[in-house]
Design a protein around this motif. Structure first.
Motif, PDB file in Angstrom:
ATOM      1  N   ALA A 249       5.726  -0.297  23.646  1.00  6.24           N
ATOM      2  CA  ALA A 249       4.579   0.322  24.143  1.00  6.24           C
ATOM      3  C   ALA A 249       3.766  -0.351  25.041  1.00  6.24           C
ATOM      4  O   ALA A 249       3.392   0.094  26.223  1.00  6.24           O
ATOM      5  N   LEU A 250       3.505  -1.589  24.815  1.00  5.39           N
ATOM      6  CA  LEU A 250       2.899  -2.692  25.455  1.00  5.39           C
ATOM      7  C   LEU A 250       3.489  -2.978  26.974  1.00  5.39           C
ATOM      8  O   LEU A 250       2.791  -2.757  27.830  1.00  5.39           O
ATOM      9  N   LYS A 251       4.845  -2.976  26.674  1.00  6.58           N
ATOM     10  CA  LYS A 251       5.623  -3.302  28.126  1.00  6.58           C
ATOM     11  C   LYS A 251       5.616  -2.128  28.975  1.00  6.58           C
ATOM     12  O   LYS A 251       5.616  -2.189  30.062  1.00  6.58           O
ATOM     13  N   ALA A 252       5.476  -0.763  28.300  1.00  4.58           N
ATOM     14  CA  ALA A 252       5.518   0.420  29.123  1.00  4.58           C
ATOM     15  C   ALA A 252       3.852   0.698  29.481  1.00  4.58           C
ATOM     16  O   ALA A 252       3.805   1.928  30.274  1.00  4.58           O
ATOM     17  N   GLY A 253       3.077  -0.089  29.212  1.00  5.60           N
ATOM     18  CA  GLY A 253       1.652  -0.015  29.891  1.00  5.60           C
ATOM     19  C   GLY A 253       0.922   0.952  28.931  1.00  5.60           C
ATOM     20  O   GLY A 253      -0.315   1.208  29.224  1.00  5.60           O
ATOM     21  N   ARG A 254       1.381   1.421  27.604  1.00  2.72           N
ATOM     22  CA  ARG A 254       0.599   2.002  26.930  1.00  2.72           C
ATOM     23  C   ARG A 254      -0.461   1.332  26.222  1.00  2.72           C
ATOM     24  O   ARG A 254      -1.091   2.042  25.008  1.00  2.72           O
ATOM     25  N   SER A 255      -0.536   0.058  26.044  1.00  6.45           N
ATOM     26  CA  SER A 255      -1.507  -0.647  25.460  1.00  6.45           C
ATOM     27  C   SER A 255      -1.723  -1.899  26.368  1.00  6.45           C
ATOM     28  O   SER A 255      -0.798  -1.979  27.296  1.00  6.45           O
ATOM     29  N   HIS A 256      -2.988  -2.588  26.184  1.00  2.00           N
ATOM     30  CA  HIS A 256      -3.076  -3.575  27.127  1.00  2.00           C
ATOM     31  C   HIS A 256      -2.946  -4.797  26.379  1.00  2.00           C
ATOM     32  O   HIS A 256      -2.263  -6.080  26.654  1.00  2.00           O
ATOM     33  N   VAL A 257      -3.340  -4.984  24.907  1.00  2.00           N
ATOM     34  CA  VAL A 257      -3.148  -6.270  23.965  1.00  2.00           C
ATOM     35  C   VAL A 257      -2.572  -5.681  22.721  1.00  2.00           C
ATOM     36  O   VAL A 257      -3.203  -4.727  22.233  1.00  2.00           O
ATOM     37  N   GLN A 258      -1.870  -6.572  22.235  1.00  2.00           N
ATOM     38  CA  GLN A 258      -1.402  -6.360  20.739  1.00  2.00           C
ATOM     39  C   GLN A 258      -1.719  -7.668  19.934  1.00  2.00           C
ATOM     40  O   GLN A 258      -1.077  -8.678  20.414  1.00  2.00           O
ATOM     41  N   VAL A 259      -2.395  -7.539  18.945  1.00  2.00           N
ATOM     42  CA  VAL A 259      -2.834  -8.711  18.159  1.00  2.00           C
ATOM     43  C   VAL A 259      -2.153  -8.570  17.037  1.00  2.00           C
ATOM     44  O   VAL A 259      -2.393  -7.964  16.142  1.00  2.00           O
ATOM     45  N   GLY A 260      -0.763  -9.455  16.831  1.00  2.00           N
ATOM     46  CA  GLY A 260      -0.090  -9.239  15.928  1.00  2.00           C
ATOM     47  C   GLY A 260      -0.265 -10.287  14.586  1.00  2.00           C
ATOM     48  O   GLY A 260      -0.401 -11.393  14.569  1.00  2.00           O
ATOM     49  N   GLN A 261       0.371  -9.688  13.425  1.00  2.00           N
ATOM     50  CA  GLN A 261       0.338 -10.304  12.193  1.00  2.00           C
ATOM     51  C   GLN A 261       1.897 -10.778  11.867  1.00  2.00           C
ATOM     52  O   GLN A 261       2.528 -10.522  12.942  1.00  2.00           O
ATOM     53  N   ARG A 262       1.861 -11.298  11.032  1.00  2.00           N
ATOM     54  CA  ARG A 262       3.226 -11.950  10.528  1.00  2.00           C
ATOM     55  C   ARG A 262       3.747 -11.507   9.185  1.00  2.00           C
ATOM     56  O   ARG A 262       3.971 -12.148   8.205  1.00  2.00           O
TER      57      ARG A 262
ATOM     58  N   PRO B 229       8.569  -3.998  16.760  1.00  2.00           N
ATOM     59  CA  PRO B 229       9.272  -3.764  18.150  1.00  2.00           C
ATOM     60  C   PRO B 229       8.816  -2.679  19.028  1.00  2.00           C
ATOM     61  O   PRO B 229       8.591  -2.730  20.164  1.00  2.00           O
ATOM     62  N   PRO B 230       8.514  -1.369  18.162  1.00  2.00           N
ATOM     63  CA  PRO B 230       8.105  -0.357  18.985  1.00  2.00           C
ATOM     64  C   PRO B 230       6.755  -0.458  19.612  1.00  2.00           C
ATOM     65  O   PRO B 230       6.514   0.223  20.721  1.00  2.00           O
ATOM     66  N   GLN B 231       5.959  -1.320  19.048  1.00  2.00           N
ATOM     67  CA  GLN B 231       4.612  -1.508  19.577  1.00  2.00           C
ATOM     68  C   GLN B 231       4.801  -2.491  20.777  1.00  2.00           C
ATOM     69  O   GLN B 231       3.877  -2.259  21.933  1.00  2.00           O
ATOM     70  N   LEU B 232       5.645  -3.266  20.957  1.00  2.00           N
ATOM     71  CA  LEU B 232       5.904  -4.364  21.913  1.00  2.00           C
ATOM     72  C   LEU B 232       6.390  -3.312  23.203  1.00  2.00           C
ATOM     73  O   LEU B 232       6.152  -3.684  24.264  1.00  2.00           O
TER      74      LEU B 232
ATOM     75  N   LYS C 186       0.635  -1.301   0.049  1.00  2.00           N
ATOM     76  CA  LYS C 186       0.027  -0.081  -0.021  1.00  2.00           C
ATOM     77  C   LYS C 186       0.883   1.332   0.107  1.00  2.00           C
ATOM     78  O   LYS C 186       0.311   2.272  -0.424  1.00  2.00           O
ATOM     79  N   GLY C 187       2.186   1.212   0.586  1.00  2.00           N
ATOM     80  CA  GLY C 187       2.929   2.389   0.750  1.00  2.00           C
ATOM     81  C   GLY C 187       4.213   2.225   1.311  1.00  2.00           C
ATOM     82  O   GLY C 187       4.243   1.309   2.153  1.00  2.00           O
ATOM     83  N   LEU C 188       5.269   2.658   0.847  1.00  2.00           N
ATOM     84  CA  LEU C 188       6.613   2.462   1.224  1.00  2.00           C
ATOM     85  C   LEU C 188       6.842   3.254   2.604  1.00  2.00           C
ATOM     86  O   LEU C 188       7.992   3.030   3.261  1.00  2.00           O
ATOM     87  N   ASP C 189       5.823   4.119   3.100  1.00  2.00           N
ATOM     88  CA  ASP C 189       6.226   4.691   4.165  1.00  2.00           C
ATOM     89  C   ASP C 189       6.010   4.076   5.526  1.00  2.00           C
ATOM     90  O   ASP C 189       5.939   4.854   6.646  1.00  2.00           O
ATOM     91  N   ASN C 190       5.251   2.761   5.365  1.00  2.00           N
ATOM     92  CA  ASN C 190       4.719   2.124   6.463  1.00  2.00           C
ATOM     93  C   ASN C 190       5.689   1.217   6.895  1.00  2.00           C
ATOM     94  O   ASN C 190       6.020   0.108   6.252  1.00  2.00           O
ATOM     95  N   PRO C 191       6.087   0.962   8.152  1.00  2.00           N
ATOM     96  CA  PRO C 191       7.014   0.061   8.761  1.00  2.00           C
ATOM     97  C   PRO C 191       6.462  -1.262   8.931  1.00  2.00           C
ATOM     98  O   PRO C 191       7.236  -2.455   8.850  1.00  2.00           O
ATOM     99  N   PHE C 192       5.277  -1.452   8.919  1.00  2.00           N
ATOM    100  CA  PHE C 192       4.545  -2.684   8.751  1.00  2.00           C
ATOM    101  C   PHE C 192       5.095  -3.526   7.223  1.00  2.00           C
ATOM    102  O   PHE C 192       5.448  -4.535   7.479  1.00  2.00           O
TER     103      PHE C 192
END
Length: 330
Positions: free
Chosen positions: A274-287, A269-272, A34-40
């Motif tokens: 954030a999770l460890k820092a308590g800035r989210s409660h759950v991350q449902v990850g793709q591969r 990695p930045p999302q995990l 979709k775009g080269l600007d997205n780290p995903f």
């Protein structure tokens, strides 16, 4: 005198130049995101690169390309149109605007094998591609709903953050979330089912822009101080860690107490962190790395006329604050 290209124009020009240089070879396996600007999507690129490194004598080249911006739906259609014109061995597309991309393939009716990756065509256009490789997006929404119900069994007020209006994968996740909460298929909006109600002004649509995603979150928190849950159907806001930290700073007390719940898509990695820092409660990850790594092999199978299952799901990772160090697939 040097000319300073606008960043988006330059990135698109480079992407198109890469396509021009390589796509004349019918041994090119093109992955269009979709775009080269997205780290995903960069994770898909890394998977493509790993496949290339491990298969130097395959005779095939894995080409990763797309428009500079994930918001440029027309640009993505043009990239695919150009690849079809120049000729490639096969093409894997993550359509930003599923109906528009389906219409292009229908109009061109290419002899080149076409598959989708990460995001699919709308159901009516799926005969235009051979298979889909990626996440079971409806199931991803189901998992988000299950975690929401587990953490807030009485329900509450909720805001869903979506991407592009016509992105089939994002819409499938939203459907999975709503249907699971409501206990009924085809739920367009939560109006008290299962105790959950979508607030006025939501869902919000990011158009895959991380700055807009963070602004929407901040505005929603300010306007709705009693909000019970914010669901990032995709990870957009978290792709800008500093901005996301600033946004969540304003509600950290509520996040820590569980008064406000944040569930988000993806596990970069930045999302995990954030999770460890308590800035989210759950991350449902793709591969996404797996998608990029497997796509060339699938495209070669299509070129060789071999039977390929449809769909090809790559699985999910469910990360919570309790299992954040061990949740990702090995």
């Amino acid at each position: 005198m040097a000319f300073n290209w606008p960043r988006g124009v330059l990135a698109l020009a480079l992407a198109m130049a890469a396509g021009t240089a390589m796509a004349d070879d019918k041994k090119t396996l093109a992955i269009v995101v979709k775009g080269l600007d997205n780290p995903f999507f960069e994770q898909i690129n890394l998977g493509c690169q790993k496949w290339q490194k491990e298969n130097p004598d395959s005779g095939y080249t894995c080409l990763y390309t797309g428009p500079a911006s994930s918001a440029d739906e027309a640009g993505q259609v043009q990239v695919v149109d150009d690849l079809l014109t120049r000729g490639v061995g096969a093409i894997a597309i993550s359509p930003s605007n599923a109906p528009a991309m389906g219409n292009l393939i229908k109009r061109r009716n290419p002899d080149i094998p076409v598959m989708t990756i990460d995001a699919d065509f709308v159901e009516a256009d799926r005969g235009m591609r051979t298979t889909y490789l990626g996440t079971d997006n409806y199931l991803m929404g189901v998992k988000m709903a299950e975690h929401a119900a587990r953490l807030k069994p009485e329900g509450g007020t909720v805001c869903l953050q979506l991407g592009n209006v016509a992105a089939d994968n994002i819409n499938a996740r939203a459907a999975g979330f709503r249907d699971t909460i409501a206990g009924a298929k085809g739920t367009d909006r939560l109006t008290g089912q299962g105790g959950w109600t979508e607030i006025d002004g939501c869902p919000v649509f990011t158009n895959d822009q991380v700055d807009l995603a963070n602004q929407q979150m901040a505005d929603t928190f300010t306007a709705n101080p009693d909000l019970d849950a914010f669901i990032l159907i995709g990870g957009w806001a978290q792709f800008a860690p500093q901005a996301y930290a600033q946004v969540t700073d304003q509600v950290m007390d509520k996040l820590k107490s569980g008064e406000l719940l944040i569930i988000a898509g993806d596990t970069l990695p930045p999302q995990l962190e954030a999770l460890k820092a308590g800035r989210s409660h759950v991350q449902v990850g793709q591969r996404p790395f797996e998608m990029g790594y497997r796509a060339p092999t699938v495209m070669i199978q299509l070129i060789e006329g071999k039977a390929v299952d449809d769909p090809l799901f790559t699985g999910l990772d469910e990360c919570t604050q309790q299992n954040a160090d061990s949740c990702l697939a090995q």
